[in-house]
Design a protein around this motif. Structure first.
Motif, PDB file in Angstrom:
ATOM      1  N   ASN A 263      35.631  32.488  38.748  1.00 14.12           N
ATOM      2  CA  ASN A 263      36.079  31.005  38.734  1.00 14.12           C
ATOM      3  C   ASN A 263      36.821  31.058  37.130  1.00 14.12           C
ATOM      4  N   ASN A 264      37.069  31.916  36.577  1.00 13.24           N
ATOM      5  CA  ASN A 264      37.626  31.992  35.320  1.00 13.24           C
ATOM      6  C   ASN A 264      38.518  33.272  35.103  1.00 13.24           C
ATOM      7  N   PRO A 265      39.826  33.045  34.573  1.00 10.85           N
ATOM      8  CA  PRO A 265      40.773  34.107  34.204  1.00 10.85           C
ATOM      9  C   PRO A 265      39.906  35.216  33.587  1.00 10.85           C
ATOM     10  N   SER A 266      40.217  36.567  34.243  1.00 12.86           N
ATOM     11  CA  SER A 266      39.448  37.721  33.705  1.00 12.86           C
ATOM     12  C   SER A 266      40.009  38.762  33.265  1.00 12.86           C
ATOM     13  N   VAL A 267      39.759  39.683  32.442  1.00  3.68           N
ATOM     14  CA  VAL A 267      40.158  40.844  32.128  1.00  3.68           C
ATOM     15  C   VAL A 267      39.352  41.945  32.995  1.00  3.68           C
ATOM     16  N   VAL A 268      39.877  42.947  33.780  1.00  2.68           N
ATOM     17  CA  VAL A 268      39.152  43.712  34.549  1.00  2.68           C
ATOM     18  C   VAL A 268      39.384  45.011  34.192  1.00  2.68           C
ATOM     19  N   ILE A 269      38.202  45.721  34.006  1.00  2.00           N
ATOM     20  CA  ILE A 269      38.322  47.160  33.465  1.00  2.00           C
ATOM     21  C   ILE A 269      37.588  48.027  34.522  1.00  2.00           C
ATOM     22  N   GLY A 270      38.418  48.867  35.073  1.00  2.00           N
ATOM     23  CA  GLY A 270      37.916  49.757  36.355  1.00  2.00           C
ATOM     24  C   GLY A 270      37.937  51.125  36.010  1.00  2.00           C
ATOM     25  N   PHE A 271      37.231  51.814  36.543  1.00  2.03           N
ATOM     26  CA  PHE A 271      36.897  53.353  36.482  1.00  2.03           C
ATOM     27  C   PHE A 271      36.986  53.953  37.762  1.00  2.03           C
ATOM     28  N   SER A 272      38.124  54.932  37.880  1.00  2.00           N
ATOM     29  CA  SER A 272      38.026  55.799  39.089  1.00  2.00           C
ATOM     30  C   SER A 272      38.210  55.120  40.384  1.00  2.00           C
ATOM     31  N   ALA A 273      37.290  55.236  41.257  1.00  4.66           N
ATOM     32  CA  ALA A 273      37.387  54.401  42.509  1.00  4.66           C
ATOM     33  C   ALA A 273      37.479  52.627  42.304  1.00  4.66           C
ATOM     34  N   GLY A 274      36.700  52.382  41.152  1.00  4.88           N
ATOM     35  CA  GLY A 274      36.647  50.938  40.786  1.00  4.88           C
ATOM     36  C   GLY A 274      38.004  50.506  40.367  1.00  4.88           C
ATOM     37  N   ALA A 275      38.653  51.347  39.766  1.00  2.00           N
ATOM     38  CA  ALA A 275      40.105  51.166  39.322  1.00  2.00           C
ATOM     39  C   ALA A 275      41.084  51.086  40.630  1.00  2.00           C
ATOM     40  N   SER A 276      40.838  51.928  41.208  1.00  2.33           N
ATOM     41  CA  SER A 276      41.659  51.904  42.555  1.00  2.33           C
ATOM     42  C   SER A 276      41.317  50.701  43.547  1.00  2.33           C
ATOM     43  N   ALA A 277      40.215  50.341  43.511  1.00  2.00           N
ATOM     44  CA  ALA A 277      39.665  49.105  44.432  1.00  2.00           C
ATOM     45  C   ALA A 277      40.331  47.805  43.767  1.00  2.00           C
ATOM     46  N   THR A 278      40.412  47.776  42.276  1.00  4.29           N
ATOM     47  CA  THR A 278      41.036  46.548  41.616  1.00  4.29           C
ATOM     48  C   THR A 278      42.597  46.690  42.174  1.00  4.29           C
ATOM     49  N   TRP A 279      43.103  47.865  41.818  1.00  5.72           N
ATOM     50  CA  TRP A 279      44.601  47.874  42.018  1.00  5.72           C
ATOM     51  C   TRP A 279      45.091  47.115  43.530  1.00  5.72           C
ATOM     52  N   LYS A 280      44.202  47.594  44.563  1.00  5.67           N
ATOM     53  CA  LYS A 280      44.461  47.018  45.868  1.00  5.67           C
ATOM     54  C   LYS A 280      44.175  45.618  46.160  1.00  5.67           C
TER      55      LYS A 280
END
Length: 203
Positions: free
Chosen positions: A74-91
């Motif tokens: 419930n707040n605009p966020s900066v998301v930082i993902g690593f490997s599988a986490g980065a791929s999951a966030t992209w999707k």
């Protein structure tokens, strides 16, 4: 503004908790999304981590988890993902409200090679490794470069260089990139963060 860390297949680790703590020492709240629901599994080898990740979470479920957690912020966020986490966030970006993510920063997201049709509506910064076993990094970067809002750079380090438990861990590089991720000025300004990520990656 909130900072959301999305871990790799190792899940919640002491270095991730340390990064979370460093970010929280700035003016931002920081939360962690991991595939094992906050339980530190203490994997000491990548094959064990991958086996557990696929058995207990998997890529599709991780994407859904990221989507639900980012929405729940419930707040605009900066998301930082690593490997599988980065791929999951992209999707997940494909399914999220365009205002939910202020900036997505993804490190070595190898699975996105299967999802290059996605066109994000927020600034995205990718840091790719020097090479990947299963695909041509330069080809993926060239495809991403055609998309609005997307910046992709390539380092001279291997996949996993920020992860202390990875065989590719590089202490100096990890420290340099983490310093950027803990900067209030850079976290607040996607364009400035992209400039610094680019400069560090080509140095």
């Amino acid at each position: 503004m909130k900072i959301i860390l999305v871990t790799d297949i190792f899940g919640l680790t002491e270095p991730i908790l340390s990064l979370q703590n460093m970010i929280q020492q700035t003016s931002f709240e920081c939360v962690v999304i991991d595939p094992f629901n906050g339980v530190n599994r203490y994997f000491n080898r990548e094959p064990l981590a991958y086996q557990a990740f696929m058995a207990e979470c998997g890529h599709e479920h991780y994407c859904d988890l990221v989507k639900s957690k980012v929405e729940a912020a419930n707040n605009p966020s900066v998301v930082i993902g690593f490997s599988a986490g980065a791929s999951a966030t992209w999707k997940a970006l494909e399914k999220l409200n365009s205002e939910a993510v202020l900036h997505f920063i993804g490190f070595y997201p190898s699975q996105i090679r299967h999802h290059l049709s996605i066109t994000p509506s927020c600034p995205v910064s990718f840091v790719f490794p020097v090479l990947e076993t299963h695909f041509d990094v330069n080809e993926v970067i060239a495809g991403l470069a055609k998309k609005p809002f997307v910046m992709a750079v390539q380092t001279r380090y291997a996949h996993g260089f920020i992860n202390f438990y990875s065989s590719a861990y590089n202490e100096l590089a990890s420290s340099q990139y983490i310093n950027l991720l803990c900067s209030v000025e850079l976290l607040s300004n996607p364009a400035l963060m992209q400039a610094e990520l680019t400069q560090l990656s080509i140095a």
